[in-house]
Design an enzyme around this catalytic site. Structure first.
Site, PDB file in Angstrom:
ATOM      1  NE  ARG A 237      -4.245  -1.516   0.223  1.00 20.40           N
ATOM      2  CZ  ARG A 237      -4.328  -2.616  -0.544  1.00 20.40           C
ATOM      3  NH1 ARG A 237      -3.369  -2.910  -1.394  1.00 20.40           N
ATOM      4  NH2 ARG A 237      -5.384  -3.412  -0.467  1.00 20.40           N
ATOM      5  CD  GLU A 266      -2.714   2.839  -5.606  1.00 16.43           C
ATOM      6  OE1 GLU A 266      -3.740   2.213  -5.962  1.00 16.43           O
ATOM      7  OE2 GLU A 266      -1.735   2.295  -5.094  1.00 16.43           O
ATOM      8  CG  HIS A 285      -2.760  -1.165  -6.848  1.00 19.51           C
ATOM      9  ND1 HIS A 285      -3.203  -0.514  -5.732  1.00 19.51           N
ATOM     10  CD2 HIS A 285      -2.770  -2.479  -6.511  1.00 19.51           C
ATOM     11  CE1 HIS A 285      -3.462  -1.372  -4.770  1.00 19.51           C
ATOM     12  NE2 HIS A 285      -3.207  -2.581  -5.226  1.00 19.51           N
TER      13      HIS A 285
HETATM   14  C1  DGY Z   1      -5.317  -6.369  -2.801  1.00 17.81           C
HETATM   15  O1  DGY Z   1      -5.875  -7.434  -3.096  1.00 17.81           O
HETATM   16  O2  DGY Z   1      -5.345  -5.884  -1.674  1.00 17.81           O
HETATM   17  C2  DGY Z   1      -4.579  -5.693  -3.899  1.00 17.81           C
HETATM   18  O3  DGY Z   1      -3.979  -4.538  -3.528  1.00 17.81           O
HETATM   19  C3  DGY Z   1      -5.489  -5.484  -5.088  1.00 17.81           C
HETATM   20  O4  DGY Z   1      -4.930  -6.249  -6.087  1.00 17.81           O
END
Ligand code: DGY
Length: 324
Positions: A237, A266, A285
């Site tokens: 993240r 984002e 992402h």
């Molecule tokens: C998640 O699954 O948390 C990812 O960041 C999305 O692909």
């Protein structure tokens, strides 16, 4: 019963819920739904599949107490106020494991790209700046026998460590909330303090959950403890690194390079200076963006909905305390 999905997900998931007898509505608007619009919409539904990091906070949950499940189309659950969901006895499901290999592939890809300045060199061709073979220009660094530090060694961190060990015979160190016996036995991984992780890693890859404890943990003070030759990778993240501090650390040579699949915010602005730096690779992402992973996620999200609507325990539940 009626299920609302906030974004299109692979059809297998929708079909699974329909085959179980549920009516499924997928939001297909251009703009993401505002929280108030989502609250209003959810009044007409029994279950929510949240596929776009909608903020599922206390306000939302209080307004949607009737929901029998919040099924996340993600492994991360930082978008949800879990205390509120648990107090309101709303089960929250996520999609672990199916995306671990795909996400670790992206961490590995970023590591290799940064170490060889691949995106930067590619852009050099596009910009007409490739003048021919240059013996000392834009040299990268090799990864053989170096130390990988994993911050948050769960399923995804394990897959990343496995690849690094197999491909480059890297030593593995890690920092976690608790020791990972499997990684220690199978990969020779060693548990170290956070400060030792910073000081000893040649590549530091972030795979932890985003929480109040990990928010902004990679800041000026943390980068200052890393090696000048080190590479920082974040596929978890964007909120875990302070972007301004990261840029300063890269500019000053406090660390050598960075690979990011996650940013804060984002989407990242296309004018962001990180995009132009030779030692940085940024991706939008795409950790779990393979057909296999996304279909697996769709089926898991569907199974969580189907179980909840039957009154059963969710197969992959984040707030298992609701069953106590
Ligand atoms: C998640 O699954 O948390 C990812 O960041 C999305 O692909």
């Amino acid at each position: 019963m009626k299920v609302f999905i906030t974004k299109q997900i692979p059809e297998v998931g929708v079909q699974r819920m329909e085959a179980a007898g549920h009516e499924v509505v997928v939001y297909d608007g251009e703009q993401p739904l505002s929280q108030e619009a989502l609250i209003e919409t959810c009044q007409r539904f029994d279950a929510l599949v949240s596929a776009g990091f909608n903020k599922i906070d206390r306000h939302f949950l209080n307004a949607c107490k009737h929901l029998k499940v919040v099924s996340l189309f993600s492994v991360g659950y930082d978008s949800v106020d879990l205390n509120a969901a648990t107090q309101l006895k709303i089960p929250v499901g996520n999609t672990p494991h199916v995306l671990s290999k795909a996400t670790a592939d992206i961490a590995f890809l970023l590591m290799l790209n940064v170490s060889r300045k691949a995106f930067f060199n590619y852009k050099k061709i596009l910009d007409g700046k490739w003048k021919g073979f240059e013996p000392v220009a834009d040299l990268g660094q090799e990864l053989y026998g170096k130390t990988l530090g994993v911050f948050g060694l769960g399923d995804i961190g394990f897959e990343m460590a496995k690849k690094c060990r197999a491909a480059f015979d890297m030593d593995i160190i890690y920092h976690n909330r608790k020791p990972n016996a499997r990684a220690e036995a199978q990969l020779g991984a060693r548990y170290v303090s956070f400060d030792a992780l910073l000081a000893q890693s040649d590549v530091l890859s972030v795979h932890a959950n985003f929480s109040d404890q990990t928010k902004g943990i990679f800041d000026k003070a943390a980068f200052a403890k890393m090696k000048p030759s080190s590479i920082f990778i974040n596929t978890a993240r964007g909120g875990m690194h302070d972007e301004a501090d990261l840029k300063d650390a890269l500019d000053a040579g406090t660390i050598w390079g960075a690979g990011l699949d996650v940013t804060n915010p984002e989407p990242m602005d296309k004018e962001n200076p990180l995009m132009l730096m030779p030692n940085v690779c940024v991706l939008p992402h795409i950790g779990s963006a393979t057909k296999e992973a996304r279909e697996g996620m769709a089926m898991m999200a569907a199974d969580n909905v189907i179980a909840a609507l039957k009154g059963d325990r969710l197969p992959t539940i984040v707030n298992a305390d609701i069953y106590l």
